[in-house]
Design an enzyme around this catalytic site. Structure first.
Site, mmCIF file in Angstrom:
data_model
loop_
_atom_site.group_PDB
_atom_site.id
_atom_site.type_symbol
_atom_site.label_atom_id
_atom_site.label_comp_id
_atom_site.label_asym_id
_atom_site.label_seq_id
_atom_site.Cartn_x
_atom_site.Cartn_y
_atom_site.Cartn_z
ATOM 1 N N GLY A 1 -2.895 3.540 4.630
ATOM 2 C CA GLY A 1 -2.206 2.744 3.624
ATOM 3 C C GLY A 1 -0.720 3.021 3.604
ATOM 4 O O GLY A 1 -0.130 3.212 2.536
ATOM 5 N N GLY B 1 4.748 1.018 -0.357
ATOM 6 C CA GLY B 1 4.692 1.951 -1.466
ATOM 7 C C GLY B 1 4.778 3.419 -1.080
ATOM 8 O O GLY B 1 5.583 3.835 -0.237
ATOM 9 N N GLY C 1 2.655 5.409 0.532
ATOM 10 C CA GLY C 1 2.308 5.738 1.911
ATOM 11 C C GLY C 1 3.448 5.495 2.872
ATOM 12 O O GLY C 1 3.683 6.283 3.800
ATOM 13 N N SER D 1 -5.887 10.284 -8.389
ATOM 14 C CA SER D 1 -5.226 9.793 -9.600
ATOM 15 C C SER D 1 -5.589 10.677 -10.774
ATOM 16 O O SER D 1 -6.644 11.338 -10.779
ATOM 17 C CB SER D 1 -5.664 8.354 -9.887
ATOM 18 N N TYR E 1 -11.947 1.525 -10.557
ATOM 19 C CA TYR E 1 -10.827 2.257 -9.955
ATOM 20 C C TYR E 1 -10.924 3.743 -10.280
ATOM 21 O O TYR E 1 -10.802 4.603 -9.390
ATOM 22 C CB TYR E 1 -9.516 1.677 -10.482
#
Length: 276
Positions: free
Chosen positions: A11, A15, A17, A142, A165
Site C-alpha cells: 500500500g 499516503g 505508505g 490502528s 475496520y
C-alpha cells in the site's frame, strides 16, 4: 539489483505508505513499492530515482488472495528481504457504496484487505525473511480496535463499516503477538503500531474527517519500528506512535489468537503451522 537492504512496503503508492517507501529509499534500501495503481506506482519510482534511490513496483489487489499469492511467488526469488511493512488497507467505507462488501474470495472486504491478505503474504514470505535475518516485520494497525466475535467474524449480523475496520485492525495485532511468539530466537521481529491519529491521507479525507496530524508523524513512527537500532530485539509489541502501549485485551488472549489463526488458515487456505 544492488547489495542494498531490501524492503517491501504494501500500500505504498499513496499516503503513509508512499512517505515511508520514499524515506526508506533515501536511507539506502532497495524498496519494492506495492499498490493497485500502476500509474501512481511508476510516478513514485521516478521520484525515488530522481533522488538517487532504488525501487521497483509490484501490482496486486489485496481483495484477491490469488493476487497476493502471485505477489509472494515473485518476491520469493529475491536474494533477501530485510523488512516487510504491512501497510495496505482500506477505510471504514467505500465512497458510493453502502452496506457490507465482500472480497473476490467471498470474505468480508475490510477483514480481507486490512488483515487476511497481510497474514497470507507474511506467511508466504517468512522463509525468505528468516534466511535474511536479522529482519523485521511491521504491521500498520490502528488505535481503533473492536473485539472479534468468532461466531460472526464475517459480520453477517450487526454490520457496520467502522466495526469491520476496527476488528480488522485488532486482528492485525493478534497476529503480531502470535507470530512474534512463534519466531522468538529466529532473528525476525514482529511489531505493530497505531502510526498517528487522523493523518492527512486520502483514507481520512474520504471518511469526511478533518485531519489532525500530518503524514510525517506516522511516517516517523513507522520508520522507528522499521529501522531504529534500539528496537532490534523488540518483538510482539504494540506502539501508539513512538510510545509502547497496550492494545485491546483480546490481543493478549491466547485462546482468541488460536481461534483467529485457525480461521485465517481456513479462509486463506494456508496451513496454520506451515511456516511456524
Amino acid at each position: 539489483m544492488s547489495t542494498a537492504k531490501i524492503a517491501l512496503v504494501t500500500g505504498s503508492t499513496d499516503g503513509l505508505g508512499r512517505a515511508v517507501a520514499r524515506s526508506l529509499a533515501s536511507r539506502g534500501y532497495h524498496v519494492w513499492v506495492h499498490g493497485r495503481n500502476e500509474a501512481r506506482g511508476q510516478a513514485l519510482l521516478r521520484e525515488i530515482a530522481a533522488q538517487g534511490g532504488e525501487a521497483r513496483f509490484v501490482r496486486a489487489d489485496f481483495a484477491s488472495l490469488a493476487e497476493v499469492r502471485a505477489l509472494a511467488a515473485g518476491l520469493r526469488e529475491l536474494p533477501r528481504l530485510d523488512l516487510l511493512i504491512n501497510n495496505a488497507g482500506i477505510g471504514p467505507a467505500t465512497p458510493g457504496v453502502s452496506g457490507r462488501e465482500l472480497s473476490v474470495d467471498g470474505v468480508e472486504l475490510r477483514f480481507a484487505v486490512n488483515y487476511l491478505s497481510g497474514f497470507l503474504l507474511t506467511r508466504l514470505l517468512l522463509p525468505l525473511l528468516e534466511r535474511s535475518a536479522p529482519s523485521r516485520i511491521v504491521n500498520v494497525s490502528s488505535g481503533g480496535q473492536y473485539p472479534l466475535d468468532f461466531d460472526n467474524l464475517m459480520l453477517e449480523r450487526a454490520y457496520s463499516g467502522m466495526r469491520a475496520y476496527m476488528q480488522s485492525k485488532l486482528a492485525q495485532i493478534l497476529f503480531t503477538v502470535d507470530l512474534a511468539q512463534q519466531l522468538r530466537g529466529r532473528g525476525v521481529t514482529v511489531n505493530c503500531l497505531h502510526p498517528a491519529t487522523y493523518m492527512d491521507t486520502t483514507m481520512v479525507r474520504a471518511m469526511g474527517v478533518t485531519p489532525v496530524n500530518v503524514v510525517e508523524s506516522g511516517e516517523a513512527a513507522v520508520l522507528r519500528l522499521a529501522c531504529a537500532p534500539q528496537l532490534a530485539d523488540t518483538t510482539g509489541a504494540f506502539f501508539n506512535g513512538t510510545e509502547l502501549a497496550q492494545a485491546n485485551p483480546q490481543a493478549y488472549d491466547a485462546a482468541a489468537r488460536r481461534q483467529l489463526a485457525e480461521a485465517s488458515a481456513r479462509l486463506a487456505e494456508f496451513p496454520a503451522d506451515a511456516s511456524a
